[in-house]
Scaffold this motif. Structure first.
Motif, mmCIF file in Angstrom:
data_model
loop_
_atom_site.group_PDB
_atom_site.id
_atom_site.type_symbol
_atom_site.label_atom_id
_atom_site.label_comp_id
_atom_site.label_asym_id
_atom_site.label_seq_id
_atom_site.Cartn_x
_atom_site.Cartn_y
_atom_site.Cartn_z
ATOM 1 N N ASN A 26 1.970 4.911 18.479
ATOM 2 C CA ASN A 26 2.353 3.985 17.408
ATOM 3 C C ASN A 26 2.312 4.623 16.026
ATOM 4 O O ASN A 26 2.591 3.935 15.029
ATOM 5 C CB ASN A 26 1.408 2.772 17.419
ATOM 6 N N PHE A 27 1.977 5.905 15.947
ATOM 7 C CA PHE A 27 1.746 6.515 14.642
ATOM 8 C C PHE A 27 2.964 6.399 13.727
ATOM 9 O O PHE A 27 2.844 5.963 12.570
ATOM 10 C CB PHE A 27 1.358 7.986 14.802
ATOM 11 N N ALA A 33 5.907 1.306 8.639
ATOM 12 C CA ALA A 33 5.597 -0.059 8.214
ATOM 13 C C ALA A 33 4.693 -0.061 6.989
ATOM 14 O O ALA A 33 4.903 -0.830 6.035
ATOM 15 C CB ALA A 33 4.947 -0.827 9.361
ATOM 16 N N ALA A 34 3.672 0.815 6.993
ATOM 17 C CA ALA A 34 2.765 0.896 5.845
ATOM 18 C C ALA A 34 3.504 1.407 4.612
ATOM 19 O O ALA A 34 3.272 0.928 3.490
ATOM 20 C CB ALA A 34 1.583 1.808 6.170
ATOM 21 N N TYR A 35 4.402 2.363 4.816
ATOM 22 C CA TYR A 35 5.162 2.896 3.678
ATOM 23 C C TYR A 35 6.077 1.823 3.092
ATOM 24 O O TYR A 35 6.204 1.720 1.862
ATOM 25 C CB TYR A 35 5.985 4.107 4.113
ATOM 26 N N ALA A 36 6.686 1.015 3.955
ATOM 27 C CA ALA A 36 7.543 -0.074 3.469
ATOM 28 C C ALA A 36 6.726 -1.070 2.651
ATOM 29 O O ALA A 36 7.188 -1.561 1.608
ATOM 30 C CB ALA A 36 8.233 -0.766 4.639
ATOM 31 N N ARG A 37 5.522 -1.380 3.110
ATOM 32 C CA ARG A 37 4.657 -2.289 2.346
ATOM 33 C C ARG A 37 4.277 -1.671 1.004
ATOM 34 O O ARG A 37 4.232 -2.358 -0.018
ATOM 35 C CB ARG A 37 3.401 -2.637 3.155
ATOM 36 N N TYR A 38 3.991 -0.378 1.035
ATOM 37 C CA TYR A 38 3.638 0.316 -0.201
ATOM 38 C C TYR A 38 4.791 0.274 -1.194
ATOM 39 O O TYR A 38 4.587 0.022 -2.392
ATOM 40 C CB TYR A 38 3.257 1.764 0.121
ATOM 41 N N GLN A 39 5.993 0.500 -0.701
ATOM 42 C CA GLN A 39 7.170 0.505 -1.571
ATOM 43 C C GLN A 39 7.456 -0.868 -2.164
ATOM 44 O O GLN A 39 7.967 -0.973 -3.280
ATOM 45 C CB GLN A 39 8.397 0.977 -0.781
ATOM 46 N N SER A 40 7.142 -1.915 -1.414
ATOM 47 C CA SER A 40 7.449 -3.266 -1.869
ATOM 48 C C SER A 40 6.311 -3.910 -2.647
ATOM 49 O O SER A 40 6.433 -5.053 -3.095
ATOM 50 C CB SER A 40 7.798 -4.161 -0.674
ATOM 51 N N ARG A 90 11.067 9.816 5.452
ATOM 52 C CA ARG A 90 12.438 10.214 5.778
ATOM 53 C C ARG A 90 12.489 10.959 7.108
ATOM 54 O O ARG A 90 13.379 10.722 7.939
ATOM 55 C CB ARG A 90 13.001 11.079 4.654
ATOM 56 N N ALA A 91 11.533 11.851 7.326
ATOM 57 C CA ALA A 91 11.486 12.598 8.585
ATOM 58 C C ALA A 91 11.313 11.661 9.770
ATOM 59 O O ALA A 91 11.963 11.816 10.819
ATOM 60 C CB ALA A 91 10.358 13.618 8.549
ATOM 61 N N TYR A 92 10.437 10.671 9.616
ATOM 62 C CA TYR A 92 10.142 9.757 10.708
ATOM 63 C C TYR A 92 11.268 8.746 10.929
ATOM 64 O O TYR A 92 11.418 8.228 12.036
ATOM 65 C CB TYR A 92 8.837 9.003 10.436
ATOM 66 N N SER A 93 12.043 8.470 9.899
ATOM 67 C CA SER A 93 13.101 7.459 9.990
ATOM 68 C C SER A 93 14.440 8.049 10.402
ATOM 69 O O SER A 93 15.309 7.330 10.904
ATOM 70 C CB SER A 93 13.274 6.746 8.637
#
Length: 260
Positions: A26-27, A33-40, A90-93
């Protein structure tokens, strides 16, 4: 695993800096998901209500405690931390971890500089000279690594590092290690890390890939190794300085008890 005879130990700051684990299934999803929350998250000082402010995701939530601890030790700038997190996202997406060498090569010189500073590399890197493992580990935040060939040595860029406990060690071994080194200074802890690594893998000669001398995912390997250390310590007692003997005897006896 049900851990017996070992209390769950919260790592102290020194231990946290040395904690390495493999990214689980799940890493990458959790990171994105955490990065999206951080960005928003609302800007600092905005008029959002208290509940929203309390729920704000921090960079530590995105990158993990070990990365955060090492960033503080190294003095990594906030701008570099944010830029590195964006590169990882970006690498993970975008499938970058399928071919991490190619992904690193696709970065601009400025972005490669961010990766270099994030991992405290002495020189700019040339991704074309790296193994997949070396490139992959540059795209994981501090605290996470992979060991694709299971030789007990993790390549990070062109460099190589060792870890104890190994990435696939049983949970009881990891907890025993944390308990036994809880009040130890960093230099002594690193010395025992090396000794325990040699216990499992022997000494690497001429940079040859080595295999574990015993299965690293089985607790009996650690029990037997500690017993051998204690036996050798008694054999060499007469030629060992008394303070070193006492220190080593206490540590390995503690490990034996915790692994029982």
């Amino acid at each position: 695993m049900n851990i017996q005879n070992v209390n769950n130990t919260t790592p102290n700051a020194i231990q946290q800096r040395h904690l390495i684990q493999s990214p689980d299934a799940n890493f990458f999803t959790d990171f994105k998901a955490a990065y999206a929350r951080y960005q928003s998250a609302p800007p600092t000082g905005s008029s959002s209500d208290a509940a929203t402010q309390n729920a704000t995701t921090t960079m530590a939530d995105v990158m993990g405690l070990t990365y955060t601890e090492m960033a503080a030790v190294r003095g990594t700038s906030a701008n570099d931390q944010t830029a590195y997190a964006a590169i990882l996202n970006r690498a993970y997406s975008q499938g970058g971890m399928e071919n991490p060498v190619a992904f690193l090569q696709s970065l601009s010189p400025q972005e490669q500089g961010v990766v270099q500073r994030a991992h405290c590399l002495a020189e700019p890197f040339d991704a074309s000279t790296m193994s997949k493992e070396g490139a992959y580990n540059l795209l994981l935040p501090e605290g996470y690594q992979v060991d694709f060939n299971h030789d007990g040595i993790q390549e990070v860029g062109a460099g190589k590092t060792i870890t104890f406990p190994p990435l696939d060690a049983p949970e009881q071994v990891k907890q025993a290690w944390l308990t036994a080194t809880q009040n130890m200074d960093e230099g002594d802890m690193m010395t025992y890390q090396l000794q325990m690594h040699i216990m499992l893998y022997g000494i690497n000669v001429n940079d040859q890939t080595s295999k574990a001398l015993a299965p690293t995912d089985q607790i009996d390997s650690y029990r037997e190794g500690v017993d051998k250390f204690l036996a050798w310590l008694e054999y060499a007692k007469a030629s060992t300085p008394s303070d070193q003997y006492a220190r080593d005897k206490a540590f390995f006896s503690d490990m034996k008890r915790l692994l029982a």
